[in-house]
Motif scaffolding. Structure first.
Motif, PDB file in Angstrom:
ATOM      1  N   HIS A 152      -3.847  -3.829  -4.509  1.00  0.00           N
ATOM      2  CA  HIS A 152      -4.325  -2.467  -4.234  1.00  0.00           C
ATOM      3  C   HIS A 152      -4.152  -1.644  -5.502  1.00  0.00           C
ATOM      4  O   HIS A 152      -3.328  -1.961  -6.370  1.00  0.00           O
ATOM      5  N   VAL A 191      -7.879   5.421   3.419  1.00  0.00           N
ATOM      6  CA  VAL A 191      -7.176   4.173   3.709  1.00  0.00           C
ATOM      7  C   VAL A 191      -7.901   3.404   4.810  1.00  0.00           C
ATOM      8  O   VAL A 191      -8.138   2.191   4.710  1.00  0.00           O
ATOM      9  N   VAL A 244       0.831  -1.207   0.000  1.00  0.00           N
ATOM     10  CA  VAL A 244       0.000   0.000   0.000  1.00  0.00           C
ATOM     11  C   VAL A 244       0.865   1.256   0.000  1.00  0.00           C
ATOM     12  O   VAL A 244       0.487   2.299  -0.544  1.00  0.00           O
ATOM     13  N   LEU A 265      -8.901  -1.999  -2.709  1.00  0.00           N
ATOM     14  CA  LEU A 265      -8.124  -2.858  -1.827  1.00  0.00           C
ATOM     15  C   LEU A 265      -8.637  -4.296  -1.934  1.00  0.00           C
ATOM     16  O   LEU A 265      -9.841  -4.545  -1.862  1.00  0.00           O
TER      17      LEU A 265
END
Length: 665
Positions: A281, A370, A191, A305
Motif C-alpha cells: 500500500h 479506502v 494499511v 493498494l
C-alpha cells in the motif's frame, strides 16, 4: 431460476458428421427431452422442464416417463420472496440476487433465507413440504440516521448465526454453484501505518470490502472470519487435515463456538478455498487548496493498494493450488462503469454532500477512498480469477429457440465473442454457442439475459453451458492460386539485329499464413479480428519467372450466415516484394538477370468460413492486392538491365483464390 419458454423441437439433438460433435444413436424426441430434464434435476431447477415435457411429450412418451414427469412437481416447494425495500437475498448460503423473486424452487425441509438491505439484515428459517407454495415477505424499519447504508455500499460479512454448512446443502451432482470458502484477507494491518487511515480503522474496512466484493454470485460462498495461515499462498498444495486443524485452533476472538464448528465442517465439503492478502500500500496526501470562490478544500488521500489471491481446488484429501493472482490499483483509480460501486455507498455520498462539518467530511473522505480502493482491487482480482482454468463461468440455457440466451452477463465477466459449449451425460459436445449481446448478469440477468448465437448443434432450455476458453489467437495457413494483372505486357529487347521477347507470368500459385487476434471483446462486435500475414506466389512467363512476397495487414469482420457457416470480409494494406528472373540469350546481356522492386497498396478479402470444430475451420476466400506504385527495378548483382525493361510499368496486382484451415488457440 431459469425461465423456460419453449422446448419446441430443440430437444431433437442433431448428429454431426465432424468428430468434434459425437454421433449419437437415434432416440425419440420425448426420450431426449426426458434425459435432459433428469440432468436438470441435478441442477435443482427441473420443475419448469417437467412442465414443458408434459405439454409437449405426454402423448408420445412412455407411461413410465409420463408418470415420473407428472409426479415430480409435487416433490418440491416453491417460494415467493419479497421485501420492502428491495433486499439482497441468500438462501441456505447461496446468493439469489435481489427481491422480488416470484418463484424459487426448493426441496422439502428446513431452509434459511437472509434479506440484507441498506446495512440491515433479517433472517427467516422456514420448513416447507413437498408441493407447498409459500410467500416470505420482510418489511424493514426505516434505517437509523446514525448509520445509513444504501445498496452501493458493501455489507459486512454475514453474522455468526448465518454461517453456511456446505455439507448440509442438498447434494446435487453438477450443481450450478460450487462451494467456496473465502478466507479473510491477511496483511490488512499495514494499511493502518498511516495515522489518519488508522483513525477510521482502514485495516478493517479493507478486509471487509475486499472479502465481500471478491465473492462471486455463481458460487456458494462462506466468508471465513479468519485469515489464511501465513505461507499458504506459496504452497502448491494444502492437506485438508492441515486446513481443518488451523481453522479449529485459530484464536476465537469472541466468535461463537457454533460458527467455528460450522466453518470447519464446511471446509470438509468445500470445492475451493481462496486465500487473499494485501501485499502493498502507499498513501499519498495532496496539499489543502483554496478555490477561486474562496472555499477551503482539505487535503485528499490517494491510496495505492496491492493484493493477491491464491485459489485452491479440492482433490481428494488435498487442496491443490490452481492459480496465484496479484494486482495493484492506483489511487483515484476509476474502473469501467456498470455494476455496484463503493462510490455509490452512504460513506462516499455523505463525503460529497454539502453541509457536512469539515472534520466529519474529512474522515468520511478517508473512509471513502479506502473503501473504493479495496472495491477496485477486488474487482480486478475477480476479473483475473474468471480466466482461471477450472474456475470458469457456467450457467444454463435460458432460452433454446433462436436466439438462445443465458442469464450470465457483465457481472460474471462474460464478453462479446465468448464461447460456450453443452455436453451430454457422456461428456460429448452436442452444441456450441458464441455470445453476441451481453446483458447485465447477476440478479438482473433473468430479465435481461445475454444473447447467444448457435454455431453448431442443439441444446434444450436448461442444459448446462460451460465456458469454452480460447485465447483468441488464430493461425491460418493457406494455399493460393491466382492471376497476375495490371502488368505492362510484352517487352521486346533488341541488341543490334537480335531481339528477344519477355512477358511476366499470367498465373501465379503458392501459399502463406496469417496470424490474428480476436478483437470482439474489445470492440463489442463478434468475429472481429486483426491479422497479419505473409505469403509467397510464383509463376513463369515468357523468358521470365516471378516471385511475389506479400506482407499484409488485415482488419476482418465475420457475419454469421448459418450454423457452422459465416461470411468473412477484410480490408487492409499490403507491402509486396517482387523478384523477377530474366533469362536472356543475347550477347549484350548476362544470361540471367535478377531484378527486384517493392510496392505498396490496398488489399481486400472476401470468403466463407466453415466451422469444423470450435477450434478448427475451413476457409475459402478471394483475395485482391493492388499496389499503387509501379515497380522500380534494381539488379542485385549490379548487372546491366535492358533499358526496354526499365521502361515497363508493372504494378503486380493479383487476384487469387485461397483455400486454408484456421486453428484457434
Amino acid at each position: 431460476m431459469v425461465r423456460w419458454l419453449s422446448l419446441g423441437g430443440a430437444v431433437a439433438i442433431l448428429a454431426f458428421a465432424t468428430p468434434a460433435f459425437a454421433q449419437r444413436p437415434a432416440r425419440t424426441a420425448s426420450a431426449e427431452a426426458f434425459s435432459f430434464c433428469r440432468e436438470q434435476e441435478k441442477l435443482g431447477e427441473a420443475r419448469a422442464c417437467w412442465s414443458v415435457w408434459l405439454q409437449k411429450y405426454r402423448a408420445t412418451g412412455t407411461e413410465a416417463e409420463a408418470a415420473y414427469a407428472q409426479a415430480y412437481p409435487a416433490t418440491h416447494a416453491r417460494l415467493r420472496l419479497t421485501s420492502t425495500p428491495s433486499a439482497a437475498l441468500t438462501l441456505d448460503g447461496r446468493a439469489l440476487g435481489t427481491t422480488p423473486r416470484e418463484s424459487v424452487e426448493v426441496t422439502p425441509g428446513e431452509h434459511r433465507i437472509t434479506f440484507v438491505s441498506e446495512g440491515r439484515s433479517e433472517a427467516r428459517t422456514i420448513t416447507v413440504t413437498a408441493g407447498e407454495a409459500r410467500d416470505v415477505d420482510v418489511k424493514f424499519d426505516a434505517p437509523s440516521a446514525a448509520a445509513p447504508r444504501p445498496a452501493g455500499e458493501t455489507p459486512r460479512a454475514a453474522a455468526s448465526d448465518e454461517a453456511v454448512d456446505f455439507c448440509a446443502l442438498p447434494a446435487k451432482r453438477g450443481a450450478k454453484r460450487e462451494r467456496v470458502v473465502l478466507f479473510a484477507p491477511s496483511g490488512t494491518g499495514q494499511v493502518n501505518d498511516d495515522g489518519e487511515i488508522r483513525g477510521v480503522d482502514g485495516a478493517r474496512l479493507v478486509g471487509e470490502v475486499l472479502q465481500a466484493r471478491f465473492a462471486m454470485d455463481r458460487f456458494h460462498n462462506v466468508l471465513a472470519p479468519i485469515s489464511g495461515k501465513r505461507g499458504w499462498a506459496e504452497e502448491a498444495a494444502l492437506s485438508v487435515a492441515e486446513v481443518r486443524t488451523f481453522t479449529r485452533d485459530a484464536p476465537n476472538e469472541g466468535r461463537p463456538e457454533q460458527e467455528t464448528r460450522q466453518l470447519a465442517r464446511s471446509l470438509e465439503c468445500a470445492d475451493f478455498i481462496v486465500v487473499p492478502s494485501i501485499t502493498s500500500h502507499q498513501a499519498k496526501w495532496s496539499a489543502p487548496k483554496t478555490t477561486i470562490d474562496g472555499e477551503r478544500k482539505p487535503k485528499e488521500l490517494s491510496l495505492e493498494l496491492g493484493g493477491a489471491v491464491a485459489i485452491f481446488r479440492r482433490e481428494g484429501a488435498w487442496f491443490k493450488r490452481i492459480a496465484q493472482l496479484s494486482a495493484i490499483v492506483p489511487g483515484k483509480f476509476e474502473p469501467a462503469p456498470g455494476g455496484p460501486d463503493e462510490r455509490q455507498g452512504a460513506v462516499c455520498t455523505e463525503a460529497r454532500a454539502g453541509g457536512t462539518p469539515d472534520d466529519v467530511r474529512a474522515a468520511l473522505a478517508v473512509q471513502c477512498e479506502v473503501r473504493a480502493r479495496a472495491f477496485d482491487l477486488a474487482r480486478v482480482l475477480q476479473e483475473d480469477a474468471r480466466r482461471v482454468e477450472g474456475w470458469h463461468v457456467f450457467g444454463v440455457v435460458a432460452r433454446a429457440e433462436s436466439p438462445a440466451s443465458i442469464t450470465l452477463g457483465r457481472d460474471e465477466g462474460v464478453k462479446v465473442g465468448d464461447a460456450f459449449e453443452v455436453r451430454d451425460a457422456r461428456n460429448e459436445r452436442i452444441a456450441f454457442f458464441k455470445a453476441v449481446k451481453i446483458g447485465p448478469g447477476g440478479a438482473a440477468g433473468e430479465n435481461e439475459p445475454s444473447v447467444l448465437v448457435t454455431r453448431a448443434g442443439e441444446a434444450p432450455e436448461g442444459a448446462r453451458l460451460d465456458a469454452y476458453r480460447q485465447l483468441g489467437l488464430v493461425l491460418a495457413p493457406y494455399g493460393s492460386f491466382g492471376l497476375l494483372t495490371y502488368s505492362y505486357g510484352l517487352t521486346r529487347v533488341r541488341s543490334g539485329s537480335v531481339f528477344q521477347d519477355f512477358t511476366l507470368p499470367d498465373v501465379v500459385f503458392g501459399g502463406g499464413a496469417t496470424i490474428g487476434y480476436d478483437l470482439s471483446s474489445l470492440v463489442g462486435w463478434t468475429e472481429t479480428y486483426a491479422r497479419v500475414g505473409v505469403g509467397v506466389l510464383t509463376g513463369h512467363g515468357l523468358n521470365t519467372s516471378a516471385t511475389l512476397v506479400p506482407i499484409d495487414l488485415w482488419f476482418e469482420k465475420g457475419f454469421y450466415l448459418a450454423r457452422r457457416l459465416s461470411l468473412a470480409a477484410a480490408v487492409g494494406g499490403t507491402v509486396q516484394l517482387a523478384s523477377v528472373n530474366i533469362l536472356t540469350s543475347m550477347p549484350a546481356f548476362e544470361e540471367e538477370l535478377h531484378v527486384a522492386s517493392t510496392m505498396i497498396g490496398p488489399a481486400a478479402r472476401l470468403g466463407v468460413d466453415v466451422m469444423l470444430h470450435p477450434d478448427w475451420s475451413l476457409k475459402i476466400e478471394a483475395a485482391a492486392r493492388v499496389p499503387l506504385n509501379s515497380a522500380s527495378y534494381t539488379e542485385s548483382d549490379g548487372k546491366t538491365i535492358p533499358p526496354e525493361w526499365l521502361r515497363r510499368d508493372d504494378h503486380f496486382a493479383t487476384i487469387a483464390v485461397n483455400l486454408g484451415i484456421a486453428k484457434t488457440f
